[in-house]
Scaffold this active site. Structure first.
Site, PDB file in Angstrom:
ATOM      1  N   LYS A   7       0.832  -1.206   0.000  1.00 19.23           N
ATOM      2  CA  LYS A   7       0.000   0.000   0.000  1.00 19.23           C
ATOM      3  C   LYS A   7       0.867   1.257   0.000  1.00 19.23           C
ATOM      4  O   LYS A   7       0.634   2.188  -0.759  1.00 19.23           O
ATOM      5  CB  LYS A   7      -0.946  -0.005   1.206  1.00 19.23           C
ATOM      6  N   GLU A  66      10.176  -5.236   4.190  1.00 15.34           N
ATOM      7  CA  GLU A  66      10.436  -6.538   3.566  1.00 15.34           C
ATOM      8  C   GLU A  66      10.109  -6.505   2.080  1.00 15.34           C
ATOM      9  O   GLU A  66      10.868  -7.034   1.252  1.00 15.34           O
ATOM     10  CB  GLU A  66       9.610  -7.623   4.270  1.00 15.34           C
ATOM     11  N   GLY A  90      -5.225  -4.728   4.762  1.00 17.67           N
ATOM     12  CA  GLY A  90      -4.403  -5.720   4.088  1.00 17.67           C
ATOM     13  C   GLY A  90      -4.921  -7.134   4.211  1.00 17.67           C
ATOM     14  O   GLY A  90      -4.948  -7.892   3.233  1.00 17.67           O
ATOM     15  N   ARG A  91      -5.375  -7.528   5.403  1.00 12.90           N
ATOM     16  CA  ARG A  91      -5.805  -8.909   5.606  1.00 12.90           C
ATOM     17  C   ARG A  91      -7.162  -9.192   4.982  1.00 12.90           C
ATOM     18  O   ARG A  91      -7.626 -10.330   4.997  1.00 12.90           O
ATOM     19  CB  ARG A  91      -5.809  -9.240   7.095  1.00 12.90           C
ATOM     20  N   GLU A 130      -4.792 -10.711  14.169  1.00 10.95           N
ATOM     21  CA  GLU A 130      -4.474  -9.300  13.929  1.00 10.95           C
ATOM     22  C   GLU A 130      -5.725  -8.440  14.102  1.00 10.95           C
ATOM     23  O   GLU A 130      -5.634  -7.272  14.489  1.00 10.95           O
ATOM     24  CB  GLU A 130      -3.881  -9.111  12.530  1.00 10.95           C
ATOM     25  N   HIS A 136      -1.246 -37.405  13.751  1.00  9.26           N
ATOM     26  CA  HIS A 136      -0.045 -38.104  14.196  1.00  9.26           C
ATOM     27  C   HIS A 136       0.905 -37.157  14.936  1.00  9.26           C
ATOM     28  O   HIS A 136       2.084 -37.459  15.091  1.00  9.26           O
ATOM     29  CB  HIS A 136       0.658 -38.746  12.994  1.00  9.26           C
ATOM     30  N   LYS A 175       7.582  -2.495  13.634  1.00  7.03           N
ATOM     31  CA  LYS A 175       8.224  -1.885  12.463  1.00  7.03           C
ATOM     32  C   LYS A 175       9.085  -0.691  12.875  1.00  7.03           C
ATOM     33  O   LYS A 175      10.209  -0.512  12.395  1.00  7.03           O
ATOM     34  CB  LYS A 175       7.158  -1.435  11.455  1.00  7.03           C
TER      35      LYS A 175
END
Length: 554
Positions: A212, A218, A273-274, A359, A390, A518
């Site tokens: 955005k 990153e 974002g999510r 979040e 398992h 951040k």
């Protein structure tokens, strides 16, 4: 003005008090007994909508429980909250914004106003822009610097710019369009970048930079590394535009990077974002499965939006799942929730759901900043069901923690192999059944005696074989996973999360805790590289910086 007036203290509502009293009457509730006494329990506590079938009969509830939970939802003002979300009111109070991811899947002809302006024409303009790009790449009209067709698309993004699109691309792999492979690059770890680019040809690779702000650390670092890799592999600056596009709200930063203006797709402040996989952030998905299938995905999500708005709470799938979560977390002491898909293509659903849920609802204050009076978001964890059987299912069956679970399984496999899918489906059902039934001491002893063990050995082993049972779960069954049903499934969990936030009175659409890390990360980087005195850091961080400096080479 924020949408809310004064957030409620949920614990003071009459229905909350009634639920607390009801919880005491449910101390000895037995799922075994409930099914034995009511042959219609499954029919009473199951429903289908939008291509999804939900069995919630294996929950620690009776008719009174559901009635009280729905009373709580109404007393908490859930219906007005739903209307506010879908109508574009500023439900994100701390930032004064709407959360209009639902607008991204609305059809032509509908209107959604933000600050008096209808956003739907712009939404459909961008869908048209996406359709054009996808068509040009699939028809080989978009070519790389050497005039070869694009064969690989790399999405560079992190958080919601990668988890949702990756989930959908993998879940719909049977619908993948021939000739285009989709990859995701999120981690700033150079090893991931090297592993990925070693499999790519710069001549036929298209990078999508999804950020955005076009400044997320990153993402920007990986985008710069990708540009350097492209140039070192024979590409030239003059044809960079053939290999890089952007999804961002910072057009100028993308242009400065070298991306042509016509190759920039917008992001809007009113989409978090999510919740953004339905937007141009979903470009890698659209390139993987084709634009027609991407629009089917939107249609499925839209059907769940309508179901949320129109269905009565007692037959409303997101509301039921959300209120069951409130029941367990606030009245039974559950601290986590297991998510167990029995489908290889849904293997990364839990990663998307972790961000979506934790979040959104990992908050400790109400919309107006007062402390939350009760526990909020749960820890979400899990993974592919048969593998988990398992491993960590042992904790679910015999551990001391109380952990509700959601099972998800398709009826039809896209890759039938002998009787594998029948066994997969059977495993899913048997695990939820085992959680419910458990194994009593008497049953464990009888089982051991039937094997011919001596009584002393029976008494020694029996305690280890007792399984408490009476542990709740939901089972979601999908006939087969196609774009429309998957869209409904993802939207179902989006709305479950929102409903819980509305009940608790918190903001599901900000994430200030993420922002702090951040900010501090930049300070630590400056200390690591000598641009800032390490003495400014706390003792632990300063010691770890010194350790890094003393051993790092390069």
């Amino acid at each position: 003005m924020p949408y809310y007036q004064t957030p409620h203290d949920i614990t003071l509502l009459p229905a909350w008090q009634q639920l607390a009293e009801h919880r005491q009457t449910m101390r000895d509730f037995s799922l075994r007994q409930a099914f034995a006494e009511d042959p219609k329990r499954f029919a009473s506590f199951s429903m289908d909508s939008c291509g999804l079938f939900l069995d919630y009969s294996k929950n620690l509830v009776n008719e009174q429980t559901i009635a009280l939970l729905m009373r709580l939802a109404r007393e908490a003002g859930l219906q007005p909250s739903i209307e506010a979300l879908l109508d574009g009111k500023p439900v994100n109070a701390s930032e004064g914004r709407p959360a209009l991811h639902t607008a991204l899947r609305r059809p032509v002809g509908e209107q959604v106003l933000v600050n008096g302006q209808d956003v739907m024409p712009e939404v459909h303009r961008v869908l048209g822009q996406m359709t054009d790009l996808v068509g040009r790449i699939h028809s080989s009209l978009w070519r790389g610097y050497s005039e070869k067709s694009i064969t690989d698309v790399v999405n560079i993004g992190i958080g919601g710019s990668y988890l949702g699109p990756e989930l959908v691309s993998e879940a719909l792999l049977p619908f993948r369009q021939r000739g285009v492979r989709c990859h995701y690059l999120a981690n700033i770890d150079g090893s991931e970048f090297r592993e990925l680019t070693a499999r790519l040809n710069a001549e036929t690779t298209l990078f999508i930079v999804s950020s955005k702000s076009f400044s997320t650390l990153e993402t920007l670092k990986n985008a710069l590394a990708a540009r350097e890799w492209y140039l070192a592999s024979g590409g030239c600056e003059g044809k960079l535009y053939r290999h890089f596009i952007a999804v961002t709200s910072n057009r100028q930063a993308a242009i400065d990077f070298g991306i042509r203006e016509e190759n920039i797709f917008p992001m809007w402040d009113w989409v978090g974002g999510r919740y953004s996989l339905w937007s141009a952030i979903g470009l890698p998905t659209a390139l993987a499965i084709g634009m027609a299938n991407f629009k089917e995905l939107l249609t499925g999500a839209y059907s769940m939006d309508r179901h949320l708005r129109d269905a009565p709470f007692e037959r409303n799938m997101p509301v039921l799942l959300a209120m069951l979560g409130v029941w367990y977390q606030n009245f039974w002491g559950a601290r986590s929730h297991a998510f167990l898909p029995y489908d290889h293509y849904l293997r990364n659903f839990v990663k998307h759901l972790q961000q979506l849920d934790m979040e959104s609802n990992g908050k400790s204050v109400l919309q107006d900043g007062r402390p939350a009076p009760c526990d909020t978001g749960a820890v979400v964890w899990g993974g592919v069901g048969c593998n988990g059987q398992h491993a960590y299912h042992q904790l679910l069956h015999q551990g001391t923690q109380f952990i509700p679970a959601d099972f998800i399984v398709p009826v039809v496999s896209y890759n039938p192999l002998g009787d594998h899918h029948q066994w997969l489906y059977a495993n899913c059902l048997s695990q939820s059944q085992a959680l419910m039934l458990g194994k009593t001491r008497a049953e464990a002893e009888a089982e051991l005696r039937a094997k011919g063990l001596a009584e002393a050995e029976v008494q020694r082993l029996a305690p280890h074989k007792v399984i408490p049972g009476n542990r709740p779960s939901n089972t979601l069954v999908i006939e087969h996973i196609d774009p429309r049903r998957l869209g409904a499934l993802v939207a179902l969990y989006e709305h479950k999360v929102f409903v819980q936030s509305a009940i608790w009175g918190i903001n599901a659409f900000d994430q200030w805790g993420v922002e702090l890390g951040k900010e501090l990360g930049r300070n630590v980087y400056d200390s690591l590289t000598g641009q800032r005195p390490a003495s400014d850091e706390d003792g632990s961080t300063r010691g770890l910086i010194d350790f890094f400096r003393s051993r790092h080479r390069g």
